[in-house]
Scaffold this motif. Sequence first.
Motif: not given
Length: 204
Positions: A64-70, A58-61
């Motif tokens: 990578l996508f320059n957005t929030d992930a959870e 989740a942290q890597s994504l």
Amino acid sequence: MTLRTHHSRPGFTLIELIVVVSIITVIAVLSAPYIAGMAASARLRTASEAVQNRLMEAQSLAILFNTDAELRVYEAADLIDGRPTLRKLRIHTLRPPEDVTNTPATDVFEPIGAVTSLDQEIEISADATRSSIIDLGFQESASDIYGRYIALRFHSDGSPALQPARPWFLTLHEKDAQLRDSKLKNFVTVQIDAATGRLRTFQP
């Protein structure tokens, strides 16, 4: 004419067989708890690795996508007794807002990949003293079919959306362990650094 001499081969007597079987039985009984403990520890390590891998993913994504992930930790009913348990995990990423009607944009998260289910005999503690992530509170989404969840969010720079200056962690243990004993004996705690998102584990 040559006479052949037949030598009788010694065998086990009934008493000797009983003694051997008794010894094997005693050894098996004495070693069973140790073997069961080793198996439980192995399941805990595997489950904790799955949680850590999903958190790092989740942290890597997010980066990578320059957005929030959870990472969402779902409260799912146990297959045996129906008791709600924290055992399912899934990553979601924030979809860029599409404000075409000039209405306030709301955060819309989309799932990435499949749901990860921990071993049926392992669960994440729902006790806030053992899993401080419970203090983040449960959320619900009408579009999420897996029910209510706790969200561990990462920002686009990889930092977690956690209150600083306090410990954040979750504890995995054997199913119903907290119901059998107030003091857990076999568990794994995964700690999340609120500033960097680095993970550390502790297993007694």
